[in-house]
Enzyme design. Sequence first.
Site, PDB file in Angstrom:
ATOM      1  N   ASP B  25       0.871  -1.167   0.000  1.00  0.00           N
ATOM      2  CA  ASP B  25       0.000   0.000   0.000  1.00  0.00           C
ATOM      3  C   ASP B  25       0.912   1.221   0.000  1.00  0.00           C
ATOM      4  O   ASP B  25       1.529   1.550   1.000  1.00  0.00           O
ATOM      5  CB  ASP B  25      -0.887  -0.034   1.255  1.00  0.00           C
ATOM      6  CG  ASP B  25      -1.737   1.228   1.400  1.00  0.00           C
ATOM      7  OD1 ASP B  25      -1.705   2.089   0.495  1.00  0.00           O
ATOM      8  OD2 ASP B  25      -2.429   1.344   2.431  1.00  0.00           O
ATOM      9  N   LYS B  86       2.736  11.294  -3.188  1.00  0.00           N
ATOM     10  CA  LYS B  86       1.695  10.648  -3.993  1.00  0.00           C
ATOM     11  C   LYS B  86       0.825  11.680  -4.717  1.00  0.00           C
ATOM     12  O   LYS B  86       0.299  11.404  -5.791  1.00  0.00           O
ATOM     13  CB  LYS B  86       0.832   9.786  -3.076  1.00  0.00           C
ATOM     14  CG  LYS B  86      -0.106   8.834  -3.782  1.00  0.00           C
ATOM     15  CD  LYS B  86      -0.757   7.930  -2.754  1.00  0.00           C
ATOM     16  CE  LYS B  86      -1.740   6.962  -3.373  1.00  0.00           C
ATOM     17  NZ  LYS B  86      -2.302   6.060  -2.338  1.00  0.00           N
TER      18      LYS B  86
END
Lengths: 180, 624
Positions: B25, B86
Site C-alpha cells: 500500500d 503521492k
Amino acid sequence: MTDALSTNYFDLFEIPVSYDVDLVRVQHRYRELQKAVHPDKYANAGAQERRISMQHTSLINQALHTLKHPVERAMYLLQLKGVDFTMDNETTMDAAFLMEQMEMREKLESVREKDDPLAELDSMSADVKSNMDVMAEVFKQAYTSGELDDAREAVRKLQFLYKAKQEITELAASIEDEII
Amino acid sequence: MALLQISEPGQSTAPHQHRLAVGIDLGTTNSLVASVRSGEVQTLPDEDGNHLLPSVVRYRKDGVEVGAVAAQHAIIDPMNTIVSVKRFMGRGVSDLRLLGSKLPYHFVDEGMVVPRIHTSGGDVSATEVSAEILKALKSRAVKTLGGELQGAVITVPAYFDEAQRQATKDAASLAGLNVLRLLNEPTAAAVAYGLDSGQEGVIAVYDLGGGTFDISILRLNHGVFEVLATGGDSALGGDDFDHAIAEWVLQQAGYQGDPDPSLVRLLMHASRRAKEDLTVQTETEMSIDTDEIQWHGALSRDQMNRLIEPLVRKTLMSCRRALRDADINNEDISEVVMVGGSTRVPHVRNRVGEFFECEPLVSIDPDKVVAIGAALQADVLVGNKSDEDMLLLDIIPLSLGIETMGGLSEKIIQRNTPIPVSRAQDFTTYKDGQTAMALHVVQGERELVSDCRSLAHFELRGFPPQVAGAPRIRVTFQVDADGLLSVHAREENSGTEASVDVRPSYGLTDEEIETMLRSSMEHAEEDMQARTLREEQVEAERVVEALDSAIKADGELLTEDELNSISARREQLVEAKTGDDPVLIKQAIAELETACEDFVARRMNTSIRKAMKGHSIGEYAKED
C-alpha cells in the site's frame, strides 16, 4: 463453439439470438467466462498467453456491454444480418417523431425554472422510458419479420431516446449535487 | 529428446515451493507491505516493530533517508524532505500549482514536462521519490521473508487516472519490483473484508486517506468481486483537514502574509495532532510559538467538524454519483467498509453512516486493510493458491477519449467500463487531400478537451490524399487489467497504421527510466546487463513452467507432431536459459511462443467451454 474470438456474442454467452435477453443469466455466464479467461488467471503465464487472455477478456467485456445495452444490442442484431451501421450518417425522417424530440429538448432546457425540477425530470424520464419500450417492441416486430429497413428506423429512434434519457439523468444528477 | 516432467495430480508443479509475494500500500502519508505467511496474512514490521513506514523521503548530499528518520527532519529541512509525494504522481508543473501555493519545494521549472524537485541530493521526480519508498519496503520484505520476491501487487486509488497509474508502475520498475497487478485500494479493502466474512451482496468502500478520496461500489458473488462504479477525488484527503485547521489557526492568530515553508510544516504538524486528539477528546489545546507567530488556544470537536464539513460533503457528493452510476439505491448497500486513517475522524464516520443508513465496518485497522487485501491478491496471482476461486473484476474510473474538431472530447471508453477492454471508433478527415491526422488522447468526463487530462499525442501519417470525409480512420483503445492504455490507429482504405503505448504527457519515457536505473547503480553497464539477463531468464522460467502445466492439463489437445515441435523448442529455450545471452533467450522464447500459438488459443477456448458446461436453467433462478 469453435473459436471464441469469432463467435457471435449470443453464442458466446449461450443464449438465443434475440432482442429479449435474460440479463440474470447473462450476468451469471459473464462471471463464469471471466473465471476462465481473466488475465489474473494467467499472471504466471508467458507474455503470449497473457496477451491472448487479455484479448478474450476484452471480447467478453465488449459482449456483456452490447448484450446489456438496449440500443447496441439492437444494432448488433442487425449487424449479424449484414446491416452496416458504420457509414450511417442519415437520421430519421419521421417529422412527427423529430417534433416530439424537439419539444422534449425545450422542456429539458427550461426545467430548472420549475418548482420541483427533480420531479419534473423523473416524469420526463419515465415518459422516455416507456417510449423506448414501445420502440423496442417496434424493433422486435420488424426484426423477427425480416423488415430490416423498418428495424433500422426503429434503432435510429431508439438512439435518440436513449441519448435523451442520458441527458435527463445527467441534469438530474447535477441538480441533485447542487442541493445536497 | 528429454522427457517432460509431470507432477502428482492435484498438485502444482512445485508443491513445496511457496512463492514469495507481497502486497504494498503506497500511501500518501504512510506505506505498508504485507504478505501471506503460513496461511496467515500480516503486515510486515521493521526492526523496531513499526508496521507503518511514513511516506517521507529526505535527500541529502551523501544519501537518501526514508521513513521515520526522514520524517523527523520534515520541519527543520523542508526543502529536502519530500512528504505526500503521492499527490504529485503523474502530474505536470501546472497541476502542482493548483494543489496550492503552500508547497515548500523548489520545483525545477525549465519547461520540463515532468516536474522535478530541487534537493541537496539532486533534482528528483515524484516517480523517483516513490521508488525510494518502494525500495525501503522491498528490502524490509526480503529481509523478513528471507528470499527474492516473485512479485508484488501495488495498490492505487481507484480514481487514479492513466498518468498516475503509469507513474506508479514506473516507480515500481525503478525499485526493481515485478508488478503482478496494480490493484485499486477499495477493491483491496473489499478483499480483506470479503474473504474474512464470505459475504455476498453489494457493498460500498469509503476510502479517505491522507491525500486521496475514493468511493467504490462492488458486488460480491461467489468469490467474484465485481466493481460496479467508482468515484472520488485524487486530491482530497486528511491533509486537507489539517490544512483547514491550519488556516483557522492563522486566522485566529490574526496572521497576515505568506507563511514560510517551516511555519507551514509546523502548523500542519500541530493541526494534525489536534485532529488526532479530537478523535477521542471533545476539545484540545493548541499552541504555536515561533518568531513570527505566537498563539495559544483551544479547538473543540464541534469547531473542527464545522471546518471539515465542506470537505466531508464533497466526499458524499462523490458517493451519490457512484451510487447513481452503479444504478444502486442507498438501501441496497449491505455494508460500508471504512478505509484510510482519515475515517477515524468521528464526524466522517457519522456522516457516512447517515448517508448509507448503516453502521460502517471498522473491524480491520483502516491503515492496514488495503495492504492486507493486496497481499491476499498477490498470493493468489503468484500461484500459491491454485484452486482459488477469487477473481477481481475492475473498471476504468474515468472516460477515455479523442480530441475532435472544436476542441471537444469524443469518448471512446466510458467511465465504469469493466477492464480489460478494447473499443474502436471511426474518424475521418476535415480537409480535402489530408494525408496525416494528429490524435490527442484525453481522459475525463468533461465535454471540452481543455477540461480533461491530456494523456498523449501521436500522429497517423502517410495515408493517400482523399476528399474530406472519405478516409476511415479506425482508432482502437486497449486498456489492460492494470488500467493502462495503448492506442492504435489505422486508415482502413489504405491500411496505414500507427500505434502508441500511452506514455502520459507527464510521465517518464522508457529512456528516462533506463537512465535512472543506470545512474542508480554503481557499475551501471554491467548491472544493466545482469538485470536484463535476469529478466529474460525469469520470463523464460515463467514460459517453460506455464507450458509444462498446460501440457499436463490439456496435452490431449496436441497432435504428436505438434507436441514434438513444441518440445524441441522448449529444449532450445531451456538450453538458452543456461547461457548468458539475453538476446538468445528472447529469441528462443519467441520461437517457442510461435510454436504454441494455436495450442494457447485452443486451450483458451477449451476453458471457456468448460466454464459454460453443465449449467442448468435452475441455477440462475435465484441469482442477483
